[in-house]
Design a protein around this motif. Sequence first.
Motif, PDB file in Angstrom:
ATOM      1  N   GLY A   1       0.828  -1.199   0.000  1.00  0.00           N
ATOM      2  CA  GLY A   1       0.000   0.000   0.000  1.00  0.00           C
ATOM      3  C   GLY A   1       0.858   1.242   0.000  1.00  0.00           C
ATOM      4  N   ALA A   2       0.209   2.358  -0.323  1.00  0.00           N
ATOM      5  CA  ALA A   2       0.950   3.614  -0.455  1.00  0.00           C
ATOM      6  C   ALA A   2       1.274   4.195   0.912  1.00  0.00           C
TER       7      ALA A   2
ATOM      8  N   PRO B   1      -1.681   7.059  -5.236  1.00  0.00           N
ATOM      9  CA  PRO B   1      -1.779   7.075  -6.707  1.00  0.00           C
ATOM     10  C   PRO B   1      -2.865   8.050  -7.152  1.00  0.00           C
ATOM     11  N   PRO B   2      -2.630   8.768  -8.264  1.00  0.00           N
ATOM     12  CA  PRO B   2      -3.570   9.808  -8.700  1.00  0.00           C
ATOM     13  C   PRO B   2      -5.002   9.297  -8.886  1.00  0.00           C
TER      14      PRO B   2
ATOM     15  N   LEU C   1     -10.624   9.233  -7.103  1.00  0.00           N
ATOM     16  CA  LEU C   1     -11.810   8.481  -6.666  1.00  0.00           C
ATOM     17  C   LEU C   1     -12.210   8.893  -5.250  1.00  0.00           C
ATOM     18  N   ARG C   2     -11.207   9.093  -4.371  1.00  0.00           N
ATOM     19  CA  ARG C   2     -11.514   9.503  -2.997  1.00  0.00           C
ATOM     20  C   ARG C   2     -12.140  10.892  -2.970  1.00  0.00           C
ATOM     21  N   SER C   3     -11.703  11.744  -3.878  1.00  0.00           N
ATOM     22  CA  SER C   3     -12.280  13.083  -3.953  1.00  0.00           C
ATOM     23  C   SER C   3     -13.764  12.990  -4.340  1.00  0.00           C
ATOM     24  N   SER C   4     -14.084  12.130  -5.307  1.00  0.00           N
ATOM     25  CA  SER C   4     -15.494  11.935  -5.694  1.00  0.00           C
ATOM     26  C   SER C   4     -16.286  11.318  -4.540  1.00  0.00           C
TER      27      SER C   4
END
Length: 108
Positions: A10-11, A17-18, A23-26
Amino acid sequence: MTETGTATAGATAGEVPPELAALRSSIDNIDAALVHLLAERFKCTQRVGVLKAEQQLPAADPAREERQITRLRSLATSAGLDPVFAEKFLNFVIAEVIHHHQRIAEGG
Ligand SMILES: O=C(O)C(=O)C[C@]1(C(=O)O)C=C[C@@H](O)C=C1
């Protein structure tokens, strides 16, 4: 975890990752919309609770709930959402509304 306790799968912080960030922003926008929609729904049901208390109507209306569940399950299926989840969600919300109605009727 490595011996130093560093996450390897995991990051790590700052390396999202962009596509995941987008997706998290949405998801955050959708969650905000859900909160606002729920707040509007509870404003309506608050008024319903007052009307029901004034007119001595029962807090729950099972026949109305049956119609809502049938409709929501159909909408969910059309939208690609699990109808079982949609029904559970509606029942969860309605149970809370009924508690509010009861509190209003008791003068609280
Ligand atoms: O429509 C009503 O009579 C309501 O009180 C609202 C509501 C709902 O939250 O949708 C809540 C309780 C009833 O059992 C049915 C529906």
